[in-house]
Design a protein around this motif. Structure first.
Motif, PDB file in Angstrom:
ATOM      1  N   UNK A  89      29.657  -8.614  12.117  1.00  0.00           N
ATOM      2  CA  UNK A  89      30.645  -8.769  11.054  1.00  0.00           C
ATOM      3  C   UNK A  89      31.143 -10.207  10.930  1.00  0.00           C
ATOM      4  N   UNK A  90      31.014 -11.002  11.996  1.00  0.00           N
ATOM      5  CA  UNK A  90      31.509 -12.379  11.931  1.00  0.00           C
ATOM      6  C   UNK A  90      30.496 -13.339  11.304  1.00  0.00           C
ATOM      7  N   UNK A  91      29.357 -12.816  10.842  1.00  0.00           N
ATOM      8  CA  UNK A  91      28.341 -13.605  10.133  1.00  0.00           C
ATOM      9  C   UNK A  91      27.766 -14.743  10.980  1.00  0.00           C
ATOM     10  N   UNK A  92      27.742 -14.562  12.286  1.00  0.00           N
ATOM     11  CA  UNK A  92      27.166 -15.587  13.155  1.00  0.00           C
ATOM     12  C   UNK A  92      25.681 -15.374  13.413  1.00  0.00           C
ATOM     13  N   UNK A  93      25.154 -14.290  12.935  1.00  0.00           N
ATOM     14  CA  UNK A  93      23.739 -14.019  13.145  1.00  0.00           C
ATOM     15  C   UNK A  93      23.176 -13.199  12.009  1.00  0.00           C
ATOM     16  N   UNK A  94      21.862 -13.111  11.985  1.00  0.00           N
ATOM     17  CA  UNK A  94      21.204 -12.335  10.939  1.00  0.00           C
ATOM     18  C   UNK A  94      19.871 -11.825  11.447  1.00  0.00           C
ATOM     19  N   UNK A  95      19.287 -10.905  10.692  1.00  0.00           N
ATOM     20  CA  UNK A  95      17.975 -10.364  11.040  1.00  0.00           C
ATOM     21  C   UNK A  95      17.110 -10.302   9.794  1.00  0.00           C
ATOM     22  N   UNK A  96      15.819 -10.215  10.003  1.00  0.00           N
ATOM     23  CA  UNK A  96      14.849 -10.010   8.923  1.00  0.00           C
ATOM     24  C   UNK A  96      13.709  -9.171   9.464  1.00  0.00           C
ATOM     25  N   UNK A  97      13.274  -8.218   8.679  1.00  0.00           N
ATOM     26  CA  UNK A  97      12.090  -7.436   9.025  1.00  0.00           C
ATOM     27  C   UNK A  97      11.294  -7.200   7.749  1.00  0.00           C
ATOM     28  N   UNK A  98      10.010  -7.458   7.809  1.00  0.00           N
ATOM     29  CA  UNK A  98       9.160  -7.348   6.635  1.00  0.00           C
ATOM     30  C   UNK A  98       7.867  -6.656   7.033  1.00  0.00           C
ATOM     31  N   UNK A  99       7.436  -5.690   6.236  1.00  0.00           N
ATOM     32  CA  UNK A  99       6.228  -4.923   6.543  1.00  0.00           C
ATOM     33  C   UNK A  99       5.350  -4.814   5.305  1.00  0.00           C
ATOM     34  N   UNK A 100       4.047  -4.768   5.530  1.00  0.00           N
ATOM     35  CA  UNK A 100       3.081  -4.611   4.444  1.00  0.00           C
ATOM     36  C   UNK A 100       1.900  -3.784   4.954  1.00  0.00           C
ATOM     37  N   UNK A 101       1.404  -2.900   4.109  1.00  0.00           N
ATOM     38  CA  UNK A 101       0.223  -2.108   4.471  1.00  0.00           C
ATOM     39  C   UNK A 101      -0.609  -1.836   3.232  1.00  0.00           C
ATOM     40  N   UNK A 102      -1.919  -1.918   3.409  1.00  0.00           N
ATOM     41  CA  UNK A 102      -2.830  -1.534   2.344  1.00  0.00           C
ATOM     42  C   UNK A 102      -3.123  -0.043   2.426  1.00  0.00           C
ATOM     43  N   UNK A 103      -3.516   0.530   1.305  1.00  0.00           N
ATOM     44  CA  UNK A 103      -3.910   1.944   1.302  1.00  0.00           C
ATOM     45  C   UNK A 103      -5.336   2.109   0.805  1.00  0.00           C
ATOM     46  N   UNK A 104      -6.185   1.133   1.138  1.00  0.00           N
ATOM     47  CA  UNK A 104      -7.597   1.254   0.793  1.00  0.00           C
ATOM     48  C   UNK A 104      -8.231   2.464   1.462  1.00  0.00           C
ATOM     49  N   UNK A 105      -7.823   2.749   2.701  1.00  0.00           N
ATOM     50  CA  UNK A 105      -8.406   3.885   3.413  1.00  0.00           C
ATOM     51  C   UNK A 105      -8.028   5.203   2.744  1.00  0.00           C
ATOM     52  N   UNK A 106      -6.801   5.297   2.261  1.00  0.00           N
ATOM     53  CA  UNK A 106      -6.349   6.532   1.626  1.00  0.00           C
ATOM     54  C   UNK A 106      -7.106   6.774   0.322  1.00  0.00           C
ATOM     55  N   UNK A 107      -7.399   5.677  -0.407  1.00  0.00           N
ATOM     56  CA  UNK A 107      -8.096   5.810  -1.685  1.00  0.00           C
ATOM     57  C   UNK A 107      -9.587   6.027  -1.492  1.00  0.00           C
ATOM     58  N   UNK A 108     -10.193   5.252  -0.557  1.00  0.00           N
ATOM     59  CA  UNK A 108     -11.652   5.262  -0.437  1.00  0.00           C
ATOM     60  C   UNK A 108     -12.188   6.419   0.396  1.00  0.00           C
ATOM     61  N   UNK A 109     -11.435   6.862   1.404  1.00  0.00           N
ATOM     62  CA  UNK A 109     -11.954   7.892   2.311  1.00  0.00           C
ATOM     63  C   UNK A 109     -12.388   9.168   1.591  1.00  0.00           C
ATOM     64  N   UNK A 110     -11.592   9.740   0.682  1.00  0.00           N
ATOM     65  CA  UNK A 110     -12.059  10.957  -0.011  1.00  0.00           C
ATOM     66  C   UNK A 110     -13.306  10.724  -0.858  1.00  0.00           C
ATOM     67  N   UNK A 111     -13.425   9.519  -1.440  1.00  0.00           N
ATOM     68  CA  UNK A 111     -14.600   9.217  -2.267  1.00  0.00           C
ATOM     69  C   UNK A 111     -15.856   9.178  -1.407  1.00  0.00           C
ATOM     70  N   UNK A 112     -15.756   8.486  -0.253  1.00  0.00           N
ATOM     71  CA  UNK A 112     -16.915   8.401   0.647  1.00  0.00           C
ATOM     72  C   UNK A 112     -17.306   9.775   1.164  1.00  0.00           C
ATOM     73  N   UNK A 113     -16.322  10.568   1.512  1.00  0.00           N
ATOM     74  CA  UNK A 113     -16.602  11.902   2.044  1.00  0.00           C
ATOM     75  C   UNK A 113     -17.273  12.781   0.996  1.00  0.00           C
ATOM     76  N   UNK A 114     -16.816  12.651  -0.259  1.00  0.00           N
ATOM     77  CA  UNK A 114     -17.407  13.461  -1.330  1.00  0.00           C
ATOM     78  C   UNK A 114     -18.829  13.029  -1.630  1.00  0.00           C
ATOM     79  N   UNK A 115     -19.088  11.722  -1.634  1.00  0.00           N
ATOM     80  CA  UNK A 115     -20.420  11.226  -1.949  1.00  0.00           C
ATOM     81  C   UNK A 115     -21.437  11.564  -0.867  1.00  0.00           C
TER      82      UNK A 115
END
Length: 801
Positions: A261-287
């Motif tokens: 609360x005294x504003x003497x510190x701060x934090x940052x967290x950043x995340x990123x993820x691709x979803x190529x596996x979610x999109x491509x996996x059903x296509x590969x399995x079907x083919x």
């Protein structure tokens, strides 16, 4: 590095410390931060208007300026993209003056005068350095909408691009291993996702990025060609803030806020993820009718926290973690294969202010890069009959202690030391074969120590001359080998008329780590290896001269430079060798990786032009490079010089960003480059091996021998000369439009972008193929060009709150 080397350096500057205690001179110092978020601002200009007296803030936003005692001193603070301010203070004793700068209006037309210029390239002694505001990076069109710091740096003069869509960085004739990529003091060894199509740096978490191509300050060492210095955001100290986006292949989210609360510190967290596996996996399995399951994804995570224990002591903890993973399961052959790699970095930093003139930072650094290939084959009873695990990596533990000393306005001194303990695993093979009861566990590790001691001074002997002189002493200790090498550095700027200067620089660099690559595009399969008793350190010497001109009324900066660089002891694979041959699990004898490489030399020279505008309604740059790069190895190309893959004669980039109004932003890029130098097949032939001969016929004289030879395969003939073929020229036009909507509590942006808008079929690789006969032509063999990306549209949604 033995500490005894530090004592002469401290004695050298002892007179400055004595002088600082006498005379009627006082020091004003403090931190410059952003209004609201309290984010420390790097490189803010602090100066006396109408004079050349001034300084800039360091990496942590700290500045110090010592001036004669006076009742009233007027100080100006200016920074790109922020409103300039002035402060009037009484300087009858030492003063602490902390300042907050407010981000400027994006659409405001910029009217710059000589006394209030935000930044002057003509006044700094540093040359061959480029920084791009993160705000600009987020507006430049990007492949599939994923904003990428490294791909923006590829648009700068002196930086050659790799293959189509790749993030490879080739600076002034150097290879990808000759770039020192630093994230909050930690070295990142493989900065690529998706086999080089994206970098690991998430723009939401990055505060600043600077590229240095020559005239290297003494505080940097260990690479030959460039330094890419990135700093993560500290985090918002005022209130919780977030931003993120949803794109075609990945989504991201960043949160930042106060720790207490005294504003003497701060934090940052950043995340990123691709979803190529979610999109491509059903296509590969079907083919494959369910017989094959495969996928690929990458993710990364940035985290940072900081806290002010007192006005003189601040603590920062930052970390990065990222992984790429490809996996495939084939049920028909009962095999599992996998490929994964990733980086982990962590940095703990302690800032301490000894007094208003002496600032220090102590960093404890960890970096870990791993790469793994796995293959498992199972029997029908689901028991493991064969498994192969190939591992490679490098792990670092480092210590870095830096001092910033400001004895007088004419001097800004940096000095310090750093030491890194490297553990290399150039090849680790685990092979199990139940069929022959064979198990090989082959893990090679190499431990080395790399250190450096440096001192540099930005000196202003007169109002027209500024010099950055430095000296670095590098030290390397490996198994049975050790090196102590001096590295002098100097760069200077001479003002010949207002806003126009002539610059020159010289730098000697040594590099003790090497990247073995037979692809030329920086894949994760490339191996990091150290200097050994058989492989010497790489070394380069670079000289550059140029001019720098500021057009103060237009907010433009022009630089024109010419350079010459010579590189010694660069390494490359011998003909026919690759990392797969370094360890042969089925062979009786192990082969050291040194047996597969050869050392040589290289040289590069050329000229670069850059016209840049960072602020205003219309911003961007125009860059042009004319360059030549050649290599020579005794064991390659018959000992004759040849052009490496990334040699390009001409390279052009045009980048424009236009704020149409508060709601619409237009941006475009156009790039052109001479084709890469390649080795392509000049012909092909069939190879034969003895077969099982069968004699037919009733009499020996009439016997017919069948099956004497068996056709095995067709082999391409690459000739005797390397890289004599030039690919077709590369050019591309990208365009994007952003629609902004400002709400009371949040902001949202829709972006529509087009990569390669006019659908240019740029060459990716060439291959010989057979062309069947037609009614008018005979069968023949022809060289075919293959492309990867046609026009690629993308849509993304971004938000802030």
């Amino acid at each position: 590095m033995p500490l005894r080397f530090l004592y002469p350096v401290l004695l050298l500057f002892f007179p400055y410390l004595l002088r600082a205690q006498t005379g009627s001179r006082f020091t004003v110092s403090g931190y410059v931060r952003e209004t609201g978020s309290q984010e420390a601002l790097i490189g803010v200009n602090v100066y006396l208007p109408g004079t050349t007296t001034g300084t800039t803030t360091n990496t942590y936003g700290f500045y110090s300026l010592t001036l004669p005692a006076q009742d009233s001193v007027r100080l100006a603070y200016s920074f790109v993209g922020y409103e300039s301010i002035t402060r009037t203070i009484s300087l009858r004793n030492n003063r602490t003056q902390n300042v907050l700068l407010t981000p400027g209006q994006a659409l405001a037309e910029v009217s710059v005068t000589a006394g209030t210029l935000v930044e002057k390239v003509s006044e700094t002694p540093q040359m061959s350095a480029i920084d791009v505001p993160i705000a600009q990076i987020k507006k430049i069109p990007a492949f599939l909408g994923e904003k990428d710091v490294l791909k923006v740096l590829q648009l700068m003069p002196g930086v050659q691009k790799g293959s189509e869509g790749q993030t490879g960085i080739y600076v002034r004739g150097g290879g990808p291993d000759q770039n020192l990529i630093i994230l909050d003091d930690a070295v990142v060894y493989n900065a690529n996702h998706l086999f080089g199509f994206f970098s690991v740096f998430n723009g939401d978490a990055i505060k600043s990025v600077e590229l240095i191509k020559g005239g290297f300050p003494a505080r940097y060492g260990g690479r030959l060609s460039s330094v890419i210095d990135l700093n993560m955001k500290d985090g918002n100290r005022d209130k919780l803030h977030g931003e993120g986006g949803i794109g075609l292949i990945a989504s991201r989210l960043m949160l930042e806020g106060p720790l207490t609360k005294n504003h003497k510190g701060s934090f940052l967290i950043s995340a990123r993820r691709t979803y190529l596996d979610i999109v491509a996996a059903p296509i590969i399995k079907a083919q494959t009718q369910g017989q094959t399951e495969a996928g690929y994804y990458f993710y990364d995570l940035n985290a940072k926290a900081n806290y002010d224990f007192s006005p003189k002591d601040k603590l920062y903890l930052s970390a990065y973690f990222g992984r790429d993973r490809f996996y495939a399961t084939d049920k028909t052959s009962n095999t599992d294969t996998g490929l994964n790699w990733g980086n982990t970095t962590a940095t703990l930093r302690w800032n301490h202010l000894f007094n208003q003139k002496l600032f220090s930072n102590l960093s404890l650094i960890f970096s870990d890069y791993k790469f793994q290939i796995s293959a498992v084959e199972r029997s029908a009873q689901d028991t493991e009959v064969y498994s192969l695990y190939y591992n490679s990596g490098i792990r670092d533990f480092g210590l870095k202690y830096d001092f910033d000393f400001y004895p007088a306005p004419q001097h800004s001194i940096r000095m310090g030391l750093q030491s890194t303990y490297h553990r290399f695993t150039p090849s680790a093979v685990v092979l199990q074969n139940a069929g022959i009861n064979q198990s090989i566990d082959n893990i090679n590790t190499i431990d080395v120590l790399e250190s450096g001691l440096y001192v540099e001074d930005t000196w202003r002997p007169s109002s027209k001359l500024r010099v950055n002189g430095g000296f670095r002493l590098s030290y390397f200790q490996g198994t049975g080998v050790g090196y102590v090498r001096p590295e002098p550095r100097i760069s200077a700027a001479l003002t010949i008329k207002p806003d126009l200067s002539v610059k020159a620089s010289y730098a000697l660099m040594n590099q003790y780590v090497h990247l073995l690559s037979n692809t030329g595009i920086g894949l994760p399969t490339d191996l990091w290896v150290p200097t050994t008793d058989r492989v010497k350190p790489q070394q380069s010497q670079q000289v550059a001269v140029g001019i720098a001109k500021d057009y103060t009324d237009k907010g433009l900066a022009l630089t024109v430079e010419g350079y010459y660089k010579q590189m010694n002891n660069i390494i490359n694979y011998k003909e026919g060798a690759s990392f797969l041959l370094i360890n042969d699990p089925t062979g009786a004898n192990r082969v050291r990786w040194e047996d597969n490489v050869t050392a040589g030399r290289g040289w590069s020279y050329g000229g670069e032009f850059l016209l840049q505008k960072k602020i205003g309604r219309l911003s961007g740059w125009v860059g042009y490079t004319l360059s030549w790069t050649q290599w020579q190895f005794d064991e390659l190309n018959g000992g004759k010089p040849f052009f490496p893959r990334y040699d390009r004669r001409h390279d052009v980039s045009v980048v424009g960003i236009y704020e149409l109004n508060k709601r619409i932003t237009l941006s475009a890029t156009w790039v052109y480059g001479t084709g890469n130098a390649l080795t392509v097949p000049v012909g092909r032939y069939d190879t034969y091996r003895p077969g099982n001969a069968v004699v037919t016929g009733g009499m020996p004289n009439s016997a017919v021998v069948q099956g004497l030879f068996q056709n095995t395969r067709t082999v391409d003939d690459y000739g005797t000369q390397k890289n004599t073929f030039r690919a077709e020229a590369y050019h591309r036009f990208d365009f994007s439009i952003q629609f902004h909507k400002q709400k009371r509590t949040h902001e949202r942006t829709w972006e529509i972008s087009f990569y390669n808008l006019y659908n240019r079929r740029n060459p990716f690789f060439y291959r010989l193929e057979s062309v069947p006969a037609t009614a008018t032509t005979n069968a023949r063999t022809a060289l075919f060009r293959y492309s990867v990306f046609p026009i690629v549209p993308a849509v993304s949604y971004n938000f802030k709150f």
